[in-house]
Design a protein around this motif. Structure first.
Motif, short mmCIF file in Angstrom:
data_model
loop_
_atom_site.label_atom_id
_atom_site.label_comp_id
_atom_site.label_asym_id
_atom_site.label_seq_id
_atom_site.Cartn_x
_atom_site.Cartn_y
_atom_site.Cartn_z
N ASP A 2 10.93 10.32 -11.32
CA ASP A 2 11.05 8.99 -11.17
C ASP A 2 11.71 7.94 -10.16
OD1 ASP A 2 13.70 9.20 -11.44
OD2 ASP A 2 13.82 9.13 -13.68
N THR A 3 11.95 6.71 -10.39
CA THR A 3 12.93 6.10 -9.07
C THR A 3 14.16 6.83 -9.18
OG1 THR A 3 13.67 4.89 -10.08
CG2 THR A 3 11.41 4.16 -9.78
N ASP A 67 6.84 7.46 2.27
CA ASP A 67 6.42 6.64 0.68
C ASP A 67 7.30 6.25 -0.44
OD1 ASP A 67 4.37 6.89 2.20
OD2 ASP A 67 3.74 8.76 1.02
N SER A 68 8.18 7.31 -0.11
CA SER A 68 10.03 6.52 -1.09
C SER A 68 10.41 5.44 -0.26
CB SER A 68 10.45 7.84 -1.30
OG SER A 68 10.02 9.52 -1.65
N ARG A 69 10.66 5.56 0.45
CA ARG A 69 11.58 3.83 0.88
C ARG A 69 10.16 2.47 0.22
NH1 ARG A 69 13.05 6.16 6.33
NH2 ARG A 69 15.48 6.27 5.42
N ALA A 70 8.93 3.38 0.69
CA ALA A 70 7.60 1.88 0.80
C ALA A 70 7.95 1.81 -0.63
CB ALA A 70 6.53 2.57 1.44
N LEU A 72 9.62 2.91 -3.27
CA LEU A 72 11.07 1.74 -3.39
C LEU A 72 11.39 0.27 -3.66
CD1 LEU A 72 13.68 4.28 -2.79
CD2 LEU A 72 12.90 3.95 -5.23
N ALA A 73 11.31 -0.25 -2.12
CA ALA A 73 10.98 -1.76 -1.86
C ALA A 73 10.02 -2.17 -2.48
CB ALA A 73 9.97 -1.20 -0.44
N GLN A 74 8.98 -1.64 -2.26
CA GLN A 74 7.97 -2.52 -3.80
C GLN A 74 8.45 -2.51 -5.30
OE1 GLN A 74 4.12 -0.20 -3.71
NE2 GLN A 74 3.66 -1.25 -1.69
N PHE A 75 9.87 -1.43 -5.54
CA PHE A 75 9.64 -1.11 -6.70
C PHE A 75 11.38 -2.23 -7.36
CE2 PHE A 75 12.89 0.00 -10.34
CZ PHE A 75 12.71 -0.17 -11.39
N GLU A 76 12.31 -3.05 -5.99
CA GLU A 76 13.13 -3.94 -6.18
C GLU A 76 12.38 -5.15 -6.22
OE1 GLU A 76 14.84 -2.00 -2.60
OE2 GLU A 76 16.00 -0.98 -3.68
N ARG A 80 12.86 -7.67 -8.83
CA ARG A 80 13.53 -9.47 -8.05
C ARG A 80 12.63 -10.41 -8.68
NH1 ARG A 80 13.17 -7.94 -3.37
NH2 ARG A 80 11.29 -9.52 -3.17
N ASP A 81 11.08 -9.98 -8.08
CA ASP A 81 10.13 -11.27 -9.09
C ASP A 81 10.39 -11.63 -9.91
OD1 ASP A 81 9.28 -11.37 -6.29
OD2 ASP A 81 7.60 -10.00 -5.98
#
Length: 297
Positions: A2-3, A67-70, A72-76, A80-81
Motif C-alpha cells: 500500500d502507499t 515510480d513511488s514518488r510519482a 504518491l504525488a498522483q495519490f495526493e 486533494r481533488d
C-alpha cells in the motif's frame, strides 16, 4: 502493498539510514525495518543494500524510488481533488440556457462564476425552454437558465432578470414607422412565433397579449429558435413579438419597437432541489447575490 510502504521506502531512500527514516515516519527502527523487508518480499526484489556502515539503493530500488514518488504525488493529487470537488471548488457544472439568455445574461453569469470557481469547468448547452426542464429532471443538466413557467416540486427557481416583449419588423414594414405598438395595430399582421411545445411561457405571453384586447393573432410561421424568427422577419415574411434582450444589435435589416403594456417575462435559474453536485451551490449563491438586470425592468 500500500502507499504506506511506499512512503516508508521513500523516507529510507532519502535518508539512507534506517534509524533516521524510522524517526521521520514516527516509528521505532525494528518495525520500520520489518516494513521494508516485507515490501522487498512482496516485490520479490532487493531494493536496498545493507551493511553495518551504510545503506544504498540497488538499481531496482532506484527505479522503485522514482515510480513511488510519482505514484504518491498522483495519490495526493487525487485526495486533494476529491476534497475540492466535495467543497465545490473543482469539478464541472452542466449549464443549459435558452437562446434568449445568450446575449446578455449567460456571459455575465459565466464570467462571475468562473471568477469565483476558476477550477470548475462550465459546460454550456444552448437548448429550448422545454428541453431544459426535461434535461434537469433527467440529470443531463445541473442548472438551466429559462423562463419561470410552471412550478415543479423537483426544481427550485432563482430569479435572474425580468425581460419584456417587444415587436420586431422588417425595415420597410408600416409598423416600423410607429413609436409604440399595441395589439390593435397588429390585428392584420402575419405573426411569427415560437410554438407552445418549445416555450409554453413565451407563446402564452404572446397569445394573452392579443386576447386582452379580444384579438385573435394570425400566426404564419412557428420556428423553434428565436434566431430563426429574427431572420424570417428580416426576410419580410412577417413580424414577431420577442424578448427585448435579443433585439440589441442582432440584424441590421429589422426594427425593434416597444409594445404598449408589454408583457413581462421572468427569467430564472432552475436547479434540482436535491442536486448532488456541490459546484452548483456557489452558482445559486452568485445569482441570489448579484444583479443580472441585463433586461429592462
Amino acid at each position: 502493498m500500500d502507499t504506506r510502504q511506499m512512503r516508508y521506502f521513500v523516507a529510507l531512500a532519502e535518508t539512507l539510514h534506517f534509524g533516521r527514516a524510522a524517526e521521520c515516519m514516527n516509528m521505532t527502527q525494528p518495525p520500520f525495518s520489518r516494513q521494508i523487508a516485507n515490501l522487498e518480499r512482496d516485490l520479490g526484489v532487493r531494493l536496498v543494500e545493507r551493511n553495518s556502515r551504510q545503506v544504498s539503493l540497488t538499481p531496482a530500488g532506484q527505479r522503485f524510488l522514482k515510480d513511488s514518488r510519482a505514484v504518491l504525488a498522483q495519490f495526493e493529487a487525487a485526495c486533494r481533488d476529491a476534497r475540492l470537488v466535495a467543497e465545490g471548488q473543482k469539478g464541472e457544472v452542466q449549464l443549459g440556457f435558452m437562446m434568449h439568455a445568450a446575449h446578455r445574461i449567460v456571459p455575465r453569469i459565466v464570467s462571475g462564476y468562473t471568477a469565483l470557481r476558476p477550477d470548475v469547468r462550465v459546460s454550456l448547452s444552448e437548448t429550448t425552454p422545454a428541453e431544459i426542464e426535461a434535461k434537469l429532471l433527467n440529470r443531463e443538466l445541473d442548472a438551466g437558465i429559462t423562463f419561470s413557467g410552471r412550478t415543479l416540486p423537483q426544481l427550485e427557481s432563482v430569479p435572474v432578470v425580468t425581460d419584456r416583449l417587444c415587436l420586431v419588423t422588417p425595415l420597410s414594414h408600416p409598423l416600423a414607422e410607429l413609436e409604440m405598438v399595441g395589439p390593435r395595430d397588429l390585428r392584420d399582421a402575419d405573426l411569427i412565433a415560437t410554438p407552445s411545445g418549445i416555450s409554453e411561457t413565451l407563446r402564452r405571453a404572446v397569445s394573452d397579449y392579443f386576447a386582452a384586447d379580444g384579438i385573435v393573432p394570425r400566426f404564419r410561421f412557428e420556428p423553434q429558435l428565436q434566431n430563426t424568427i429574427l431572420r424570417l422577419v428580416a426576410a419580410g415574411l412577417g413580424v414577431a413579438l420577442v424578448p427585448e434582450s435579443i433585439c440589441d444589435g442582432q440584424l441590421s435589416d429589422i426594427v425593434a419597437r416597444p409594445l404598449r403594456n408589454a408583457p413581462r417575462l421572468e427569467v430564472v435559474l432552475k436547479v434540482r432541489r436535491e442536486s448532488d453536485n456541490p459546484a452548483v451551490v456557489p452558482l445559486v449563491e452568485l445569482i441570489r447575490r448579484e444583479s443580472f438586470s441585463g433586461a429592462p425592468e
